[in-house]
Design a protein around this motif. Sequence first.
Motif, short mmCIF file in Angstrom:
data_model
loop_
_atom_site.label_atom_id
_atom_site.label_comp_id
_atom_site.label_asym_id
_atom_site.label_seq_id
_atom_site.Cartn_x
_atom_site.Cartn_y
_atom_site.Cartn_z
N ARG A 258 0.82 -1.20 0.00
CA ARG A 258 0.00 0.00 0.00
C ARG A 258 0.86 1.26 0.00
O ARG A 258 1.65 1.50 0.91
CB ARG A 258 -0.93 0.01 1.22
CG ARG A 258 -1.93 1.16 1.22
CD ARG A 258 -2.89 1.05 2.39
NE ARG A 258 -3.81 2.17 2.45
CZ ARG A 258 -4.94 2.25 1.76
NH1 ARG A 258 -5.29 1.25 0.96
NH2 ARG A 258 -5.74 3.29 1.86
N ASN A 259 0.73 2.05 -1.07
CA ASN A 259 1.42 3.33 -1.24
C ASN A 259 2.94 3.18 -1.32
O ASN A 259 3.67 4.16 -1.16
CB ASN A 259 1.05 4.31 -0.11
CG ASN A 259 -0.42 4.65 -0.12
OD1 ASN A 259 -1.04 4.76 -1.19
ND2 ASN A 259 -1.00 4.80 1.06
N ILE A 260 3.43 1.98 -1.58
CA ILE A 260 4.87 1.76 -1.80
C ILE A 260 5.01 1.11 -3.17
O ILE A 260 4.78 -0.09 -3.34
CB ILE A 260 5.47 0.87 -0.70
CG1 ILE A 260 5.35 1.55 0.66
CG2 ILE A 260 6.93 0.55 -1.00
CD1 ILE A 260 5.85 0.72 1.82
N CYS A 261 5.34 1.93 -4.15
CA CYS A 261 5.35 1.42 -5.53
C CYS A 261 6.70 1.55 -6.22
O CYS A 261 6.89 0.99 -7.31
CB CYS A 261 4.29 2.15 -6.36
SG CYS A 261 4.55 3.93 -6.50
N GLY A 262 7.65 2.26 -5.63
CA GLY A 262 8.92 2.50 -6.30
C GLY A 262 9.68 1.23 -6.61
O GLY A 262 10.22 1.06 -7.72
N ALA A 263 9.74 0.31 -5.65
CA ALA A 263 10.49 -0.93 -5.86
C ALA A 263 9.86 -1.76 -6.97
O ALA A 263 10.57 -2.38 -7.78
CB ALA A 263 10.55 -1.73 -4.56
N ALA A 264 8.52 -1.79 -7.01
CA ALA A 264 7.83 -2.54 -8.06
C ALA A 264 8.16 -1.95 -9.43
O ALA A 264 8.42 -2.69 -10.39
CB ALA A 264 6.32 -2.50 -7.82
N TYR A 265 8.15 -0.64 -9.52
CA TYR A 265 8.47 0.01 -10.79
C TYR A 265 9.91 -0.29 -11.24
O TYR A 265 10.14 -0.69 -12.38
CB TYR A 265 8.28 1.53 -10.68
CG TYR A 265 9.00 2.30 -11.75
CD1 TYR A 265 8.54 2.30 -13.07
CD2 TYR A 265 10.18 3.01 -11.46
CE1 TYR A 265 9.22 2.98 -14.07
CE2 TYR A 265 10.86 3.70 -12.45
CZ TYR A 265 10.37 3.68 -13.76
OH TYR A 265 11.05 4.35 -14.73
N LEU A 266 10.87 -0.11 -10.34
CA LEU A 266 12.28 -0.27 -10.71
C LEU A 266 12.58 -1.69 -11.14
O LEU A 266 13.28 -1.91 -12.15
CB LEU A 266 13.17 0.12 -9.53
CG LEU A 266 13.23 1.62 -9.20
CD1 LEU A 266 13.91 1.83 -7.85
CD2 LEU A 266 13.97 2.40 -10.29
N SER A 267 12.08 -2.68 -10.40
CA SER A 267 12.37 -4.06 -10.75
C SER A 267 11.67 -4.46 -12.05
O SER A 267 12.27 -5.13 -12.90
CB SER A 267 11.98 -5.00 -9.61
OG SER A 267 10.63 -4.82 -9.24
N ILE A 291 1.88 3.79 -10.87
CA ILE A 291 2.63 2.91 -11.75
C ILE A 291 2.20 3.10 -13.20
O ILE A 291 3.04 3.11 -14.11
CB ILE A 291 2.47 1.44 -11.30
CG1 ILE A 291 3.25 1.21 -10.00
CG2 ILE A 291 2.97 0.48 -12.39
CD1 ILE A 291 3.14 -0.18 -9.44
N CYS A 292 0.91 3.28 -13.43
CA CYS A 292 0.45 3.55 -14.80
C CYS A 292 1.08 4.82 -15.35
O CYS A 292 1.41 4.90 -16.55
CB CYS A 292 -1.07 3.67 -14.82
SG CYS A 292 -1.94 2.11 -14.70
N ALA A 293 1.24 5.81 -14.49
CA ALA A 293 1.84 7.07 -14.93
C ALA A 293 3.33 6.90 -15.22
O ALA A 293 3.85 7.44 -16.21
CB ALA A 293 1.63 8.14 -13.87
N MET A 294 4.03 6.17 -14.37
CA MET A 294 5.47 6.01 -14.52
C MET A 294 5.82 4.99 -15.60
O MET A 294 6.86 5.13 -16.28
CB MET A 294 6.10 5.54 -13.20
CG MET A 294 6.11 6.57 -12.10
SD MET A 294 7.10 5.98 -10.68
CE MET A 294 6.09 4.60 -10.10
N PHE A 295 4.99 3.98 -15.77
CA PHE A 295 5.38 2.82 -16.55
C PHE A 295 4.21 2.31 -17.40
O PHE A 295 3.63 1.27 -17.13
CB PHE A 295 5.85 1.73 -15.58
CG PHE A 295 6.59 0.58 -16.18
CD1 PHE A 295 7.03 0.58 -17.50
CD2 PHE A 295 6.87 -0.54 -15.41
CE1 PHE A 295 7.72 -0.48 -18.03
CE2 PHE A 295 7.56 -1.63 -15.92
CZ PHE A 295 7.99 -1.60 -17.24
N PRO A 296 3.85 3.06 -18.45
CA PRO A 296 2.67 2.68 -19.24
C PRO A 296 2.85 1.36 -19.99
O PRO A 296 1.85 0.75 -20.40
CB PRO A 296 2.51 3.85 -20.21
CG PRO A 296 3.87 4.49 -20.27
CD PRO A 296 4.48 4.31 -18.92
N GLU A 297 4.08 0.90 -20.17
CA GLU A 297 4.30 -0.35 -20.91
C GLU A 297 3.92 -1.59 -20.09
O GLU A 297 3.77 -2.68 -20.63
CB GLU A 297 5.77 -0.48 -21.32
CG GLU A 297 6.27 0.62 -22.26
CD GLU A 297 6.84 1.82 -21.51
OE1 GLU A 297 7.51 2.65 -22.14
OE2 GLU A 297 6.61 1.92 -20.27
#
Length: 506
Positions: A258-267, A291-297
Amino acid sequence: MKLILSARQHQDADRSAVAAGMPSMVLMERAALACASEIEKRQYDMDRVLVVCGTGNNGGDGVAVARILCEEGYSCTVFLAGPEEKFSEQLKQQLHIIEGFPIPVIRARRMPGEELADFHPEDYSLIIDALFGIGLKRDITGIYAELIDRINHSELPVAAVDMPSGVNTDSGMIMGTAVRADLTVTFTTGKAGLYIYPGAACAGKVKVKQIGIPLSRKITKACQLYTIEHSDLDYLPKRDESGNKGTFRKILVIAGSRNICGAAYLSAKAALLTGVGMVKIFTEENNRTPICAMFPEALISTYRDGAKDFPQLAADMKWADTVLIGPGLGTGDTALSLMREFLRLNQERKIPAVFDADALNLIAAHSDLLREIRFPSVFTPHVGEMSRLTGIAPSDIKSSAVSIARHAAEEVRNTVVLKDAATITALPNGSCFLNRSGNSALSTAGSGDVLTGIIAGLTAQHGDYTGVAAALGVYIHGKCGERASEKYSEASATAGNILEFIHEFL
C-alpha cells in the motif's frame, strides 16, 4: 569466465610445475619480469625505489624485481625483514645474484624498546611490497606490522608482488594489518582476496600475469570459483528477428504494498529493459495510478490491502513464464498470505522465480515457506538478509562469503546471489561466480530492485540456466553502475540512472 584458484591450489600448481621439470628459479624470474614490466608501465616516479622483502619466496621475487629494475637504470634498495635463518633457499640465491649489482641491502634491526632502525620509506619515491605472498596464515604482528604501518603512512605509491601483504588470499580479510597498494601484480590466476572487500581496497589495480605454470586438468576440474568477464555476455540468447512479445517471454512481478510502488516500478522496468516481451505487476490497488503514470508499458493486476484471497493471481501465474517476488512487498499478514498463495500455485506450474527483499524476510521469519520452493529459483539476499536467513552474524558472513554463499546454494538446491561490494553468485553444484564490476554508485536506494529485475529478465530468457543468468545479471548491473557514475558521479547516481544503461550490454 576466468578461474580463481585458492592459495592451496596455487601452491599445488607451483609444485606440479616444478615436479614436471620447470625450475623454480625460472618461475621466480618470470614473475619478477612480469612485475617489473607492469611497474614500468605505470610511469611512477622511480627515482629511488625501495623493495621491502620478507623471508620467503615472495621476498625472493622482490629481490629479483630490484635487480631487473636496476638493469633498466633505476636506483633500487632492498630492505630485508626477518631473521636470516628463516630465509628460503630461493631468497638466498637471489641475494647472492645481486651481490655484483649496485643494490644496497639493508637488514632490519631494532634494539629493545626502540623503533625500527634504518627504515625510512619517506626517502624513496616508490615502494615495492614483497613481504608476504599467498601463504600467509596468521595475523601480522611485531616488526612486520610496524613496517606495514610505516609504508602506509609514507603516502608513497606502492606496488605489491602477488598479494598486498596482510590480505588473506582466499577471503580478502585483513590479517591484523595490510599494505595499501596502488598496483598488485599477481600470477597465473586472480585471487579471491584481491576482489573481495576489504582486501580489494588494499589491492589497487590488479594485473594477472602468466609465468609458465600450467594448470592441470585435476586442478581446473577442482576449481569452483570464477569471475565473469565482458566476453561472457556472448552467452546471452540471440534476439529472434521473427519473434513477438509472447516469444520473448513474460514476467510477473509481485511487488509493492500500500502506497509503496517505487520498488515494483524499478524491478519491473529493469526486467523489461533486458529484452522480455511483456511485464505484469501484481501490486496493491493504491499503486495502480502512480505505476500507470510512470510505466505505461507494464500490465497491472491488483489486490486490496488486508486481502486473504487473491483470485487474480492464479490467472496471472498461468500467463507468466517467470516470477519476481518481494521488492517493497512488506512482511505483514497480507504479504505472508500472498507469498503462501504464490508458492501453492507454483507447485503445479513450477516456473522459475526470483526471490528478493521482503520475500526473503518472509522466508527468514517463516522457515516452513522454504520447504515449498521446489522449482528453479534465484535468491538475492544482501548480507543483512543472509544473516536473517542463516542466523550467521554479518561480520562472519563477510569473512567467509564464498563458502557461506556456496553452502546456502547447496542447502536450498538453487542459485543464491549474495549481494555485497563484491557480489557472489553461488550455484547448487558448488560453482561460484565472483563479480568484479560496479562501484559505490550501486550503494543507493532501489539499486537492488534494479538488479533483481535484470536477473529476472535474463532468467526468463535463459530457460533452465538460472545460475548463469544470475551471474550475468550481476555483471551487467555493475557495469550499468559504472556508466551511471561516469555521467552523474558515484555519489549522485540513482537507481533510476542505472536503468538508463542496461541497453548498452544487451
